[in-house]
Design a protein around this motif. Sequence first.
Motif, PDB file in Angstrom:
ATOM      1  N   PRO A  92       0.836  -1.333  -0.053  1.00  0.00           N
ATOM      2  CA  PRO A  92      -0.111   0.104   0.161  1.00  0.00           C
ATOM      3  C   PRO A  92       0.774   1.148  -0.026  1.00  0.00           C
ATOM      4  O   PRO A  92       0.163   2.310  -0.211  1.00  0.00           O
ATOM      5  N   ASN A  93       2.345   1.010   0.107  1.00  0.00           N
ATOM      6  CA  ASN A  93       2.951   2.169   0.209  1.00  0.00           C
ATOM      7  C   ASN A  93       3.559   2.687  -1.291  1.00  0.00           C
ATOM      8  O   ASN A  93       4.334   3.242  -1.579  1.00  0.00           O
ATOM      9  N   ASN A  94       3.186   1.889  -2.298  1.00  0.00           N
ATOM     10  CA  ASN A  94       3.250   2.012  -3.793  1.00  0.00           C
ATOM     11  C   ASN A  94       4.827   1.810  -4.053  1.00  0.00           C
ATOM     12  O   ASN A  94       5.307   2.450  -4.845  1.00  0.00           O
ATOM     13  N   ALA A  95       5.372   0.938  -3.363  1.00  0.00           N
ATOM     14  CA  ALA A  95       6.658   0.676  -3.541  1.00  0.00           C
ATOM     15  C   ALA A  95       7.064  -0.805  -4.336  1.00  0.00           C
ATOM     16  O   ALA A  95       6.204  -1.874  -3.827  1.00  0.00           O
ATOM     17  N   CYS A  96       8.005  -0.670  -5.249  1.00  0.00           N
ATOM     18  CA  CYS A  96       8.220  -1.843  -5.811  1.00  0.00           C
ATOM     19  C   CYS A  96       9.768  -1.905  -6.088  1.00  0.00           C
ATOM     20  O   CYS A  96      10.316  -0.877  -6.326  1.00  0.00           O
ATOM     21  N   ASN A  97      10.446  -3.172  -6.281  1.00  0.00           N
ATOM     22  CA  ASN A  97      11.724  -3.109  -6.453  1.00  0.00           C
ATOM     23  C   ASN A  97      11.888  -2.939  -8.142  1.00  0.00           C
ATOM     24  O   ASN A  97      12.950  -3.086  -8.756  1.00  0.00           O
ATOM     25  N   TRP A  98      10.831  -3.140  -8.984  1.00  0.00           N
ATOM     26  CA  TRP A  98      10.812  -2.678 -10.336  1.00  0.00           C
ATOM     27  C   TRP A  98      10.076  -1.552 -10.885  1.00  0.00           C
ATOM     28  O   TRP A  98       9.356  -1.026  -9.936  1.00  0.00           O
ATOM     29  N   HIS A  99      10.361  -1.204 -12.004  1.00  0.00           N
ATOM     30  CA  HIS A  99       9.652  -0.038 -12.721  1.00  0.00           C
ATOM     31  C   HIS A  99       9.172  -0.285 -13.993  1.00  0.00           C
ATOM     32  O   HIS A  99       9.982  -0.195 -14.815  1.00  0.00           O
ATOM     33  N   CYS A 100       8.052  -0.940 -14.139  1.00  0.00           N
ATOM     34  CA  CYS A 100       7.446  -1.694 -15.381  1.00  0.00           C
ATOM     35  C   CYS A 100       6.771  -0.311 -16.136  1.00  0.00           C
ATOM     36  O   CYS A 100       6.079   0.484 -15.530  1.00  0.00           O
ATOM     37  N   VAL A 101       7.183   0.115 -17.437  1.00  0.00           N
ATOM     38  CA  VAL A 101       6.644   0.951 -18.036  1.00  0.00           C
ATOM     39  C   VAL A 101       5.008   1.033 -18.222  1.00  0.00           C
ATOM     40  O   VAL A 101       4.606   2.136 -18.482  1.00  0.00           O
ATOM     41  N   TYR A 102       4.469  -0.059 -18.164  1.00  0.00           N
ATOM     42  CA  TYR A 102       3.008  -0.119 -18.342  1.00  0.00           C
ATOM     43  C   TYR A 102       2.380   0.050 -16.885  1.00  0.00           C
ATOM     44  O   TYR A 102       1.056  -0.216 -16.912  1.00  0.00           O
ATOM     45  N   CYS A 103       3.017   0.107 -15.698  1.00  0.00           N
ATOM     46  CA  CYS A 103       2.480   0.169 -14.620  1.00  0.00           C
ATOM     47  C   CYS A 103       1.481   1.179 -14.270  1.00  0.00           C
ATOM     48  O   CYS A 103       1.557   1.940 -14.596  1.00  0.00           O
TER      49      CYS A 103
END
Length: 279
Positions: free
Chosen positions: A38-49
């Motif tokens: 819920p903190n909007n944190a991810c170890n990736w950054h997908c361009v279509y996210c």
Amino acid sequence: MTLLNVSDHSRDFAGMTYVYPVLSRRAGGVSVGINLNPNNACNWHCVYCQVPNLVRGAAPLIDRAQLHQELSGFLSALVDGDYMQQHVPEGLRTIKDIAFSGNGEPTSAGDFADIVNDVLAIRDAAGLTAVPVRLITNGSLVKRRAVQDGLRRLAAGGGEVWFKVDGGRREDIARINGVDLDPASVSRALAKSAELCPTWVQTCMFAWDGEVPSEAALAGYLNTLEVAGLDALEGVLLYGVVRASMQPEAVRVSALDEAGLMLIAERIKEKGLTVRVSP
């Protein structure tokens, strides 16, 4: 009265922190989402996210008591209440799965394996033992012992993994997923996931600056699956872009038409894999 639809997967639809309903194209009905980020944190950054204000990071400490309360209460509303009638279009009022998905990589949660146990127990108590629990993951943390324990528990509960593979060359992974990964490491993680739990490959294909995926990109993608071991995989869930990206790269991403996706599906089928296409 607000109805769920496949083009809007808002995590705030039901007003809860960890639990949210969506209409899933790939699942074919109502998917009960579990958002451990819920903190909007991810170890990736997908361009279509589609996650707004996406940041790099991991899941926060999860309030398991609150998750239990939200999930058990929501499943009760779906099964015994009128939630389906109020918010789900007629003909789609079936619970298709409970899915660890949300706003980041769910396996980054410190208590992931125990949370899997919690969710399975809540599902069973709701009388929904036939409803599969799915993990939608980028697979980057499968090497962790705790994550592997979670996959074993998921398998024991009749669940499955949907493992993201969008590209098979280092440059494609970097461009699409925003991480620098050796494709061989993706293959190893995919093979380990399939060893521990039934695993589908989940692949998003789209046009980049108006250009469809190149032959070299497709060959690299297929090679990554082959190195993992095709016989160990359940198949490929191939889908296109429907919901708008919330990332800066959104202007470079556009949907392939159904014919374009089907051509890619045929290439995958030539390898002997089952393919389910969601344009």
